[in-house]
Write an enzyme that holds these catalytic residues in place. Structure first.
Site, PDB file in Angstrom:
ATOM      1  N   ASP A 199       0.821  -1.067   0.091  1.00 15.80           N
ATOM      2  CA  ASP A 199       0.060   0.104   0.085  1.00 15.80           C
ATOM      3  C   ASP A 199       0.714   1.249  -0.003  1.00 15.80           C
ATOM      4  O   ASP A 199       1.793   1.198   0.490  1.00 15.80           O
ATOM      5  CB  ASP A 199      -1.096  -0.073   1.237  1.00 15.80           C
ATOM      6  CG  ASP A 199      -1.928   1.071   1.294  1.00 15.80           C
ATOM      7  OD1 ASP A 199      -2.593   1.412   0.314  1.00 15.80           O
ATOM      8  OD2 ASP A 199      -1.676   1.972   2.196  1.00 15.80           O
ATOM      9  N   GLU A 255      14.270 -14.791  -0.479  1.00 16.79           N
ATOM     10  CA  GLU A 255      14.548 -15.911   0.460  1.00 16.79           C
ATOM     11  C   GLU A 255      13.389 -16.810   0.111  1.00 16.79           C
ATOM     12  O   GLU A 255      13.460 -18.043   0.629  1.00 16.79           O
ATOM     13  CB  GLU A 255      14.793 -15.347   1.802  1.00 16.79           C
ATOM     14  CG  GLU A 255      15.927 -14.636   1.948  1.00 16.79           C
ATOM     15  CD  GLU A 255      15.985 -14.246   3.519  1.00 16.79           C
ATOM     16  OE1 GLU A 255      15.425 -15.032   4.284  1.00 16.79           O
ATOM     17  OE2 GLU A 255      16.457 -13.135   3.875  1.00 16.79           O
TER      18      GLU A 255
END
Length: 543
Positions: A199, A255
């Site tokens: 956002d 990751e």
């Protein structure tokens, strides 16, 4: 496939309005789970969940008080886990909103920060002394009206809030804030989420020198409905420090192979340019979207200009285009002046967005052709609407509940009283009715999304625009030996296009278009898709 997001279709679910499972009038995670088969039937790749974390709901969840708990209105962490598992079993990814440019003023971090100027979180938010005359430190304005600074009596300082006064901005200049936000993201990634919609991604950093914004020269001195639109927000957002922070976010996502990010860029002056910047290379965001296609402009020059600007100079960034979401008037209403038939407009819009180069963002109800709901003042819940009524009626009109069954109260959304009303125009377009109609907007969405998957040129291929006059938009999508020519009449009046060196055939998703030898006759809001051999090809516009 780790790059499933590139050219993928993302379906936004606004949980409050999707499906209520317990009769309290508010949609929830259990309701979404119950309706996953509908989402799967569309053929989308991913769901984006608007905020579900704990919140006092001053801004409908975009004011978070606990980032690691599901708000009881929506269910529990267990419900979230079930949703992830069920969606994955259906081959659907799930990304969730991360609202981290600001928190709720009820977040424990803010409670500690405002207690004193010396505690451990004293500089986790943006605090500043008043000017000698008591006025705020800068002229920065809030998106929701008034100053972006609010006085706090305990600290005897102002704090920054780009939105509501109850949404204080986090201070991303503080490395500890960055670490805390990364831990929040890691928490949800560990639970199996496939990434984040970020956002207000360009609001994270403010100018550290607290310089005031200049006026927006483009307004030529004319006042706006919202004074926020009278400033050029040079210093209050979109700062260069944001790039290093986004690299840290990408490093975390790396990751977790196969996860993705899509950033919301709220900057009317630099939207597409920031999209390009934030997605360039391989160490920033995967995708971004801006508000460039979420407004009233509906011209060939506008669409061509924004897409061309994004991909100019061999840009290697990636956009996610959308025509509607929870913050804007639905495109079926915004663009209605350019159409005489909602059916034609809805088909043209989805054909356009699924053939542009980039990923696709669809908003719940878009597949039904839902118009903006006409909300009365006494029905309002949106703080923006309450502030700027009636010139700006706020965002409730695009947030009304999904209509499911025509014969049920509130169109099957809830057995209780819905938090926003289900208007008759929406109920008439419900899923049940459209499922039974092979020619419905809903079934066309299913058809074109399935068709798109079979054309690599539309998923990851290049784009090249033809030089056409208004209101005709035309471009070629290219991948290997299979090209497609896409031609649109963005008006309610018939147009004719001359074709040269193009196979005279129409793909089955074309509509309101016919071929007469080398002429392509485009009816109102027509969309024509034609296969073409690799090469230049030509499209000539004739009135």
């Amino acid at each position: 496939m780790t790059e499933w997001w590139r050219g993928g279709v993302i379906y936004q679910v606004y949980p409050r309005s999707f499906q209520d499972s317990n009769g309290d009038g508010i949609g929830d995670l259990a309701g979404i789970i119950d309706r996953l088969d509908h989402i799967a039937s569309l053929g989308v790749d991913c769901i984006w969940l608007s905020p579900i974390t704990k919140s006092p709901m001053a801004d409908m969840g975009y004011d978070v008080s606990d980032y690691m708990q599901v708000d009881p209105l929506f269910g529990s962490l267990r419900d979230f886990d079930v949703l992830i598992d069920r969606a994955h079993a259906l081959g659907i990814k799930v990304i969730m909103d991360q609202v981290v440019s600001h928190t709720s003023d009820q977040h424990p971090w803010f409670a500690e920060s405002c207690f004193s100027r010396t505690n451990s979180k004293a500089d986790w938010y943006v605090w500043a002394d008043a000017n000698p005359d008591g006025t705020p430190p800068t002229n920065w304005l809030s998106v929701f009206g008034g100053s972006a600074w609010e006085w706090h009596t305990s600290r005897k300082q102002y704090y920054l809030h780009n939105f509501l006064t109850s949404q204080p901005d986090l201070n991303f200049h503080n490395p500890k804030v960055q670490e805390a936000v990364l831990e929040i993201m890691r928490f949800w990634l560990d639970r199996g989420v496939d990434g984040f919609r970020l956002d207000t991604v360009n609001y994270y950093f403010h100018d550290a020198e607290l310089r005031s914004n200049p006026p927006l020269v483009a307004l030529n001195g004319q006042p706006a409905i919202n004074p926020y639109d009278m400033q050029s927000h040079k210093y209050s957002k979109s700062q260069p420090e944001n790039l290093d922070w986004l690299r840290r976010v990408r490093a975390l996502l790396n990751e977790y192979p196969g996860t993705t990010t899509v950033g919301e860029v709220g900057d009317d002056e630099r939207g597409v340019e920031l999209m390009r910047q934030y997605t360039s290379g391989t160490d920033l965001l995967h995708m971004c979207y801006s508000f460039d296609f979420l407004g009233p402009k509906f011209t060939a020059a506008h669409f061509r200009g924004k897409v061309s600007t994004f991909f100019a100079e061999d840009s290697d960034g990636w956009p996610c285009w959308s025509f509607s979401n929870h913050d804007v008037v639905r495109h079926m209403t915004r663009w209605a002046p350019h159409s005489v038939s909602p059916r034609d407009l809805s088909r043209q819009a989805v054909t356009l967005i699924t053939t542009l180069k980039g990923s696709v963002g669809l908003y719940q109800g878009e597949e039904l052709g839902l118009p903006e709901a006409d909300i009365l003042y006494e029905e309002l819940t949106d703080p923006r609407g309450k502030r700027f009524w009636p010139e700006d009626k706020g965002r409730d009109g695009c947030r009304t509940p999904m209509p499911w069954e025509h014969h049920m109260n509130h169109a099957g959304f809830t057995t209780g009283t819905p938090w926003l009303p289900v208007k008759h125009a929406a109920a008439a377009l419900c899923v049940e009715t459209q499922n039974a109609d092979s020619t419905s907007t809903l079934n066309f969405y299913r058809q074109i999304l399935a068709w798109r998957k079979s054309h690599p040129a539309l998923v990851t291929g290049d784009i090249a625009f033809f030089d056409t006059d208004e209101p005709v938009l035309a471009y070629r999508r290219t991948a290997g030996n299979k090209d497609l020519i896409c031609v649109f009449n963005l008006s309610a009046e018939e147009r004719t296009v001359a074709l040269n060196d193009i196979e005279l055939a129409l793909e089955p998703v074309s509509h309101n278009a016919t071929l007469d030898r080398s002429s392509l006759i485009l009816g109102p809001n027509a969309a024509a898709i034609l296969p073409a051999p690799a090469g230049e090809g030509r499209v000539a516009y004739t009135a």
